[in-house]
Scaffold this active site. Structure first.
Site: not given
Ligand code: C2G
Length: 136
Positions: A47, A45
């Site tokens: 990250k 990712k």
């Molecule tokens: N999220 C949200 N609003 C935000 C930030 C995040 O609704 N302002 C949601 C994202 O859409 C996700 C969850 O919170 O459903 C976790 O966000 P992330 O940690 O950024 O997850 P991500 O990197 O999108 O990982 O296999 C799928 C991935 O692991 C998803």
């Protein structure tokens, strides 16, 4: 018992994450969070998280909506997870809209609107900006 699963990194836990987890839990009775491991974040990712997997897991486990936190180690584990944990609903933010429709033959797939004004990267940017200004 209706079982819900969601996936994510959840670094620098903020109210956007909480909004997602709260709505995810409302779709069932038991919510499992598959939490991206440090290795998965780095290698897949791109990250670099502020908090380690164990610290992020600890934070998520303290949230009333979350029933179980397990590791997310690969993109491909979702189908096995759905069988393994007998998942009825897969939930994720709509930044992933359509990306997981292939799971629809195994469970319900729900994309929830993101909380627009907040994000982990925004927090990091704002903090570095603020600290930059104060320290100069
Ligand atoms: N999220 C949200 N609003 C935000 C930030 C995040 O609704 N302002 C949601 C994202 O859409 C996700 C969850 O919170 O459903 C976790 O966000 P992330 O940690 O950024 O997850 P991500 O990197 O999108 O990982 O296999 C799928 C991935 O692991 C998803």
């Amino acid at each position: 018992m209706k079982r819900v699963v969601t996936y994510g990194t959840f670094d620098l836990l903020h109210y956007g994450h909480i909004n997602l987890l709260q709505r995810a839990k409302q779709l069932g009775d038991y919510l499992i969070v598959c939490l991206s491991t440090d290795k998965f974040n780095k290698e897949e990712k791109n990250k670099n998280t502020y908090f380690s997997y164990d610290e992020r897991k600890r934070l998520l486990e303290a949230i009333r909506y979350v029933d179980l936190v397990v590791p997310e180690e690969s993109w491909e584990q979702k189908e096995t997870d759905i069988d393994l944990y007998h998942i009825d609903v897969f939930v994720i933010g709509d930044d992933w809209e359509g990306k997981f429709d292939f799971l629809k033959d195994k469970c319900q797939v729900v994309y929830l609107p993101r909380t627009e004004e907040i994000s982990t990267s925004r927090i990091k940017n704002d903090l570095s900006l603020k600290s930059g200004v104060i320290l100069q």
